[in-house]
Design an enzyme around this catalytic site. Sequence first.
Site, PDB file in Angstrom:
ATOM      1  N   SER A  90       0.862  -1.180   0.000  1.00 17.29           N
ATOM      2  CA  SER A  90       0.000   0.000   0.000  1.00 17.29           C
ATOM      3  C   SER A  90       0.895   1.226   0.000  1.00 17.29           C
ATOM      4  O   SER A  90       2.047   1.165   0.458  1.00 17.29           O
ATOM      5  CB  SER A  90      -0.858   0.012   1.264  1.00 17.29           C
ATOM      6  OG  SER A  90      -1.433   1.297   1.475  1.00 17.29           O
ATOM      7  N   TYR A 107      -2.773  -0.903  10.460  1.00 20.02           N
ATOM      8  CA  TYR A 107      -2.674  -1.127   9.007  1.00 20.02           C
ATOM      9  C   TYR A 107      -1.354  -0.577   8.455  1.00 20.02           C
ATOM     10  O   TYR A 107      -0.631  -1.263   7.724  1.00 20.02           O
ATOM     11  CB  TYR A 107      -3.871  -0.452   8.325  1.00 20.02           C
ATOM     12  CG  TYR A 107      -3.943  -0.687   6.832  1.00 20.02           C
ATOM     13  CD1 TYR A 107      -4.544  -1.840   6.335  1.00 20.02           C
ATOM     14  CD2 TYR A 107      -3.417   0.223   5.934  1.00 20.02           C
ATOM     15  CE1 TYR A 107      -4.613  -2.059   4.966  1.00 20.02           C
ATOM     16  CE2 TYR A 107      -3.487   0.020   4.570  1.00 20.02           C
ATOM     17  CZ  TYR A 107      -4.090  -1.132   4.085  1.00 20.02           C
ATOM     18  OH  TYR A 107      -4.154  -1.343   2.729  1.00 20.02           O
TER      19      TYR A 107
END
Length: 264
Positions: free
Chosen positions: A149, A162
Amino acid sequence: MLQGQKALVTGANSGIGKATAIGLGRAGADVVVNYIADRAAAEKVVKEIERSGVRAYAHEADVSQEDQVTGMIATMVEEFGTIDILVANAGLQRDAPVTEMSLDYWRKVLDVNLTGQFLCAREAVKEFLRRGVVPEVSRAAGKIICVSSVHQIIPWAGHVNYASSKGGVQMMMATLAQELAPKRIRVNAVAPGAIRTPINRSAWETQSAEADLKKLIPYGRVGDPEDIASAVVVMASDLLDYVVGTTLYVDGGMTLFPGFETGG
Ligand code: BGC
């Protein structure tokens, strides 16, 4: 581009994983569609892949559970003979401000996003090493693509679990790449920005949310799962045989710090 290759995509029943599994099939690979919930959705992905004239099947497994991962790869070797491409994609968010983030939330995200990628990579590497390079199939003994990401480098308030998991994915990827390159195994990452999938529905489902999101994207559009799928297909192919240990950001420029276009 990937004729005769055998690919496993984790979390392939929706979003980026689904588009990637279909994309790999279109490129000629046989594909295992891993999922943890919603078998019907996974079976639909299988049907779609089969339309490309390749083989596919769905396999239920929780990537954070060691025995399930071992079993999934063993079954794949039985069914398809081997594994050439691992797309470690399965991932989730459990968001909360830090004072409200439970240990459960922290662990769940680290378990799936980081430990899950590690377990799948470890088991795939064992098979890559057993088989070695088959020159008619690929110049590499195996390819691992970690789906990371932009948050492997962009800090993200309210999402410490995350962002930490993706920072971990970056270092895991680079370390494995260094360790395995001498064995002709290529490990790389694709790092998506904001892609229109169920994980971030709230960020794009209303017009005003989408307008806010676009302020973070110099290229001016929210990404589609297919944007990531094509990057993964090329990354897995011998076209990029000399690419080892890199992250390809597929983010419409999100990592260009668009706030500095006028500020600073
Ligand atoms: C997250 C999305 C987010 C995007 C950009 C992704 O990794 O899963 O929720 O929209 O990063 O911030």
